[in-house]
Design an enzyme around this catalytic site. Structure first.
Site, PDB file in Angstrom:
ATOM      1  N   GLU A  42     -34.338 -70.592 -18.492  1.00 51.32           N
ATOM      2  CA  GLU A  42     -35.170 -70.514 -19.700  1.00 51.32           C
ATOM      3  C   GLU A  42     -34.553 -70.044 -20.806  1.00 51.32           C
ATOM      4  O   GLU A  42     -34.769 -70.458 -21.948  1.00 51.32           O
ATOM      5  CB  GLU A  42     -36.363 -69.615 -19.307  1.00 51.32           C
ATOM      6  CG  GLU A  42     -37.254 -70.414 -18.047  1.00 51.32           C
ATOM      7  CD  GLU A  42     -36.777 -69.792 -16.655  1.00 51.32           C
ATOM      8  OE1 GLU A  42     -37.721 -69.457 -15.906  1.00 51.32           O
ATOM      9  OE2 GLU A  42     -35.516 -69.681 -16.427  1.00 51.32           O
ATOM     10  N   SER A  65      -9.348 -88.575  14.814  1.00 53.69           N
ATOM     11  CA  SER A  65     -10.908 -88.834  14.199  1.00 53.69           C
ATOM     12  C   SER A  65     -10.939 -89.221  12.875  1.00 53.69           C
ATOM     13  O   SER A  65     -11.735 -89.086  12.115  1.00 53.69           O
ATOM     14  CB  SER A  65     -11.828 -87.633  14.533  1.00 53.69           C
ATOM     15  OG  SER A  65     -11.451 -86.347  13.831  1.00 53.69           O
ATOM     16  N   ASP A  78      -7.111 -81.951  14.201  1.00 57.12           N
ATOM     17  CA  ASP A  78      -7.082 -82.496  12.743  1.00 57.12           C
ATOM     18  C   ASP A  78      -6.284 -81.374  11.875  1.00 57.12           C
ATOM     19  O   ASP A  78      -5.608 -82.252  10.943  1.00 57.12           O
ATOM     20  CB  ASP A  78      -8.265 -82.692  12.322  1.00 57.12           C
ATOM     21  CG  ASP A  78      -8.970 -83.834  13.136  1.00 57.12           C
ATOM     22  OD1 ASP A  78      -8.464 -84.596  14.066  1.00 57.12           O
ATOM     23  OD2 ASP A  78     -10.106 -84.048  12.820  1.00 57.12           O
ATOM     24  N   SER A 112     -18.001 -83.217  18.455  1.00 61.13           N
ATOM     25  CA  SER A 112     -18.968 -83.252  19.380  1.00 61.13           C
ATOM     26  C   SER A 112     -19.537 -81.905  20.154  1.00 61.13           C
ATOM     27  O   SER A 112     -20.608 -81.784  20.255  1.00 61.13           O
ATOM     28  CB  SER A 112     -18.788 -84.383  20.411  1.00 61.13           C
ATOM     29  OG  SER A 112     -17.463 -84.003  21.388  1.00 61.13           O
ATOM     30  N   SER A 113     -18.564 -81.160  20.587  1.00 61.22           N
ATOM     31  CA  SER A 113     -18.887 -79.920  21.048  1.00 61.22           C
ATOM     32  C   SER A 113     -19.827 -78.925  20.319  1.00 61.22           C
ATOM     33  O   SER A 113     -20.689 -78.585  20.802  1.00 61.22           O
ATOM     34  CB  SER A 113     -17.633 -79.237  21.711  1.00 61.22           C
ATOM     35  OG  SER A 113     -17.120 -80.184  22.730  1.00 61.22           O
TER      36      SER A 113
END
Length: 363
Positions: free
Chosen positions: A47, A165, A197, A300-301
């Site tokens: 504002e 992955s 990774d 996934s875990s």
């Protein structure tokens, strides 16, 4: 109001725990005379920035203000916006939604109404609430908003049999993830992802600020030469562990800073739960550091554990047009719920991102 909502989005990643707010001001003749948004945490609100853009103050006579969130009525990092708006001869203030902050919660609108202005709420409220889902969640539950991101193949795998992955999703999808990293306060991974990774978890494919980085390292044995620990990222990495033996005292931390170029982040100790770090406690403690949102780029875990513990608020799943035929499943169904139970997501939608499809849903 739509223009105000688009303006508010420009603050993503820069307002910290504050809400995203946009504001437009129209003269009694319907001309746009001022607009602004909350640009940085601790700086002027939307504002005030919109009022600053009004060149001729006489245009504010009987003008209408559209703002995506009720003007604040309390002193925080900045003075109350409702009080500033009340200084001008405005005719009407339209807020998309009331402020869920108990320090405001209708008080800003009541102040404006007491000054003779017409006030209303509810215009594009659903869009405004979606824009500020993180802020609303923080106000309601007092803990970070958790967004789970998964990239999987068409047959449901997130990694090949050898654990690789990388590059499951396409370039456009990866760019979108980097944009999310710049918008949310922190990015979280588990120790397996860190080991396999060795990601940096930085913003590189788009322009934007860098998030904090969090790694769940239960036993506290991740090597300190990982990118997460040794690169010169401006904000320190947060390591979560349930092994008290690896949590240094303050003197040890200071000595470590002098003697090594490796890990300079924070180590947070949580309790052990079924042989793993207590994730609910971890998220609570991370929130105490001022982190309001966490993007989880999990294997996934960790993904399974977070869903099992009801700690995920929103999920993004990229589905790539690829088939692996084996490897690591995206979510270990049996580990999430009893097979007889079904988790029904809400407000689901699909979007095509390059060659991938992006599913989004809420828990």
């Amino acid at each position: 109001m739509r223009r105000a909502l688009r303006l508010a989005e420009k603050g993503k990643g820069y307002v910290g725990s504050n809400p995203l707010v946009g504001c437009t001001i129209y003269s009694r003749n319907g001309d746009l005379i001022g607009e602004g948004y909350h640009e940085r945490y601790g700086q002027s609100h939307a504002e005030i920035n919109a009022l600053k853009k009004v060149k001729d103050r006489s245009d504010l006579i009987d003008a209408t203000v559209y703002v995506t969130l009720e003007p604040c009525s309390h002193h925080g990092k900045t003075p109350p916006c409702a009080e500033e708006l009340a200084r001008y001869p405005l005719k009407r203030v339209v807020a998309a939604m009331k402020d869920p902050n108990p320090k405001v919660d209708g008080k800003g609108l009541a102040l404006l109404k007491s000054k003779g202005m017409a006030v209303s709420t509810g215009l594009l409220e659903e869009e405004a609430r979606r824009l500020n889902e993180v802020f609303i969640h923080n106000m309601r539950f007092g803990k970070p908003y958790v967004i789970l991101k998964i990239a999987q193949t068409l047959d449901g795998y997130v990694a090949a049999p050898d654990g690789d992955s990388r590059w499951i999703s396409g370039a456009d999808s990866r760019k979108k993830v980097h944009a999310w990293r710049s918008e949310y306060d922190a990015v979280m991974i588990g120790r397996n992802t860190a080991l396999i990774d060795n990601p940096k978890l930085t913003v590189r494919l788009v322009e934007g600020r860098q998030p904090r980085r969090i790694v769940i390292d239960g036993p506290g044995t991740l090597p300190e030469d990982l990118h997460l620990f040794r690169d010169l990222h401006e904000d320190k990495t947060i390591r979560i562990t349930h092994n008290a033996a690896v949590v240094p005292d303050k003197m040890d931390s200071a000595l470590n800073m002098l003697q090594t170029n490796y890990f300079r982040g924070e180590t947070i100790l949580v309790s052990e739960l079924n042989g793993h770090s207590n994730l609910e406690q971890a998220i609570q403690k991370v929130g105490q550091l001022g982190i309001s949102s966490i993007l989880v780029e999990a294997g996934s875990s960790l993904a399974t554990a977070l869903i099992r513990e009801n700690l995920v608020d929103k999920i993004h799943v990229f589905i790539a047009p690829k088939i692996l035929g084996g490897g690591t499943r995206s979510i270990l169904g049996a580990g999430v719920r009893k097979m007889s139970e079904i988790i029904c997501l809400k407000s689901v939608c699909w979007e095509q991102i390059g060659d991938d499809y992006l599913f989004t849903g809420y828990f």
